[in-house]
Write a protein that holds these residues in place. Sequence first.
Motif, PDB file in Angstrom:
ATOM      1  N   TYR A  32       0.902  -0.739   0.106  1.00 18.47           N
ATOM      2  CA  TYR A  32       0.260  -0.326  -0.306  1.00 18.47           C
ATOM      3  C   TYR A  32       0.956   1.508  -0.174  1.00 18.47           C
ATOM      4  O   TYR A  32       1.557   0.997   0.528  1.00 18.47           O
ATOM      5  N   PHE A  34       1.374   5.840   0.541  1.00 17.29           N
ATOM      6  CA  PHE A  34       0.433   6.819   1.134  1.00 17.29           C
ATOM      7  C   PHE A  34       1.510   7.945   0.911  1.00 17.29           C
ATOM      8  O   PHE A  34       2.432   7.818   0.537  1.00 17.29           O
ATOM      9  N   LYS A  49      -3.965   7.768  -0.811  1.00 11.54           N
ATOM     10  CA  LYS A  49      -3.458   6.698  -0.728  1.00 11.54           C
ATOM     11  C   LYS A  49      -4.076   5.673  -1.254  1.00 11.54           C
ATOM     12  O   LYS A  49      -4.730   5.922  -2.257  1.00 11.54           O
ATOM     13  N   LEU A  51      -4.280   1.820  -2.770  1.00  9.07           N
ATOM     14  CA  LEU A  51      -4.548   0.531  -1.888  1.00  9.07           C
ATOM     15  C   LEU A  51      -4.872  -0.630  -2.719  1.00  9.07           C
ATOM     16  O   LEU A  51      -3.975  -2.120  -2.956  1.00  9.07           O
ATOM     17  N   LYS A  94       3.623   0.340   3.405  1.00  3.62           N
ATOM     18  CA  LYS A  94       3.645  -0.706   3.589  1.00  3.62           C
ATOM     19  C   LYS A  94       3.133  -1.800   2.873  1.00  3.62           C
ATOM     20  O   LYS A  94       2.717  -1.614   2.079  1.00  3.62           O
ATOM     21  N   ALA A  95       3.763  -2.792   3.396  1.00  2.00           N
ATOM     22  CA  ALA A  95       2.980  -3.794   3.270  1.00  2.00           C
ATOM     23  C   ALA A  95       1.735  -4.556   3.299  1.00  2.00           C
ATOM     24  O   ALA A  95       0.936  -4.104   4.025  1.00  2.00           O
ATOM     25  N   ASN A  96       1.362  -5.167   1.636  1.00  2.00           N
ATOM     26  CA  ASN A  96      -0.031  -5.242   2.835  1.00  2.00           C
ATOM     27  C   ASN A  96      -0.573  -6.780   2.881  1.00  2.00           C
ATOM     28  O   ASN A  96      -2.013  -7.256   2.823  1.00  2.00           O
ATOM     29  N   PHE A  97      -0.371  -6.495   4.401  1.00  2.00           N
ATOM     30  CA  PHE A  97      -0.934  -7.260   4.957  1.00  2.00           C
ATOM     31  C   PHE A  97      -0.275  -7.813   6.316  1.00  2.00           C
ATOM     32  O   PHE A  97       0.229  -6.849   6.417  1.00  2.00           O
ATOM     33  N   GLY A  98      -1.027  -8.344   6.774  1.00  2.00           N
ATOM     34  CA  GLY A  98      -0.888  -8.590   8.896  1.00  2.00           C
ATOM     35  C   GLY A  98      -0.598  -6.544   8.969  1.00  2.00           C
ATOM     36  O   GLY A  98      -0.694  -6.411   8.645  1.00  2.00           O
ATOM     37  N   LYS A 101       4.905  -2.250   9.691  1.00  2.00           N
ATOM     38  CA  LYS A 101       4.936  -1.055   9.764  1.00  2.00           C
ATOM     39  C   LYS A 101       4.558   0.696   8.589  1.00  2.00           C
ATOM     40  O   LYS A 101       4.580  -0.442   7.738  1.00  2.00           O
ATOM     41  N   LEU A 102       4.372   1.042   8.370  1.00  2.00           N
ATOM     42  CA  LEU A 102       4.857   2.199   7.852  1.00  2.00           C
ATOM     43  C   LEU A 102       6.407   2.687   7.646  1.00  2.00           C
ATOM     44  O   LEU A 102       6.836   2.877   8.780  1.00  2.00           O
TER      45      LEU A 102
END
Lengths: 114, 114
Positions: A32, A34, A49, A51, A94-98, A101-102
């Motif tokens: 993701y 931003f 953003k 997504l 940030k990774a798109n799972f879990g 952190k940003l």
Amino acid sequence: AQSVTQLDSQVPVFEEAPVELRCNYSSSVSVYLFWYVQYPNQGLQLLLKYLSGSTLVKGINGFEAEFNKSQTSFHLRKPSVHISDTAEYFCAVKANFGNEKLTFGTGTRLTIIP
Amino acid sequence: SQTIHQWPATLVQPVGSPLSLECTVEGTSNPNLYWYRQAAGRGLQLLFYSVGIGQISSEVPQNLSASRPQDRQFILSSKKLLLSDSGFYLCAWSEGSYSNQPQHFGDGTRLSIL
């Protein structure tokens, strides 16, 4: 892990001219993305953003950004800037799972010249 | 709607003195909470994050600590401040259950160490 590179630390632009602030990211997984804006002595405000879906994302204050997966870029653009756009702009990923952190870039200071 | 409050806005402290910065979030439950530091002319450094009461993860070893005594309260502390602790401290929150949600920032605390 993800990383973000904002290629320009400072960008001066004449009022009413267009602007592009560059952001490239690195990640081994889908992400993701931003863009945030920070006015002097204030916190960060979310501009837009990405997504999923359409690669062209529109945000507040007339800004838009385009996600380019092949070039791993997420550049921010505005067709005509105003004095009030003078601020610091941060790209983040940030990774798109879990609950990952940003990760922020180091920021680009946009200065509008009257 | 959700709001985040951070105080004080500015703080001047002598070297060796203690520190307590507070952040509270309203209008949401079980948020993820974050403390960042922004040194002059640099990007954001994540110091601590929390996914629940009493759960604190530290990103950078230092003389700062964080606590989360209540669901929507996040406190940054130090027993003895160093000159290098000067900077702009930002608290942020995000929805705890959804990884695609952005972080939302408070207005920050500018800390000057004399």
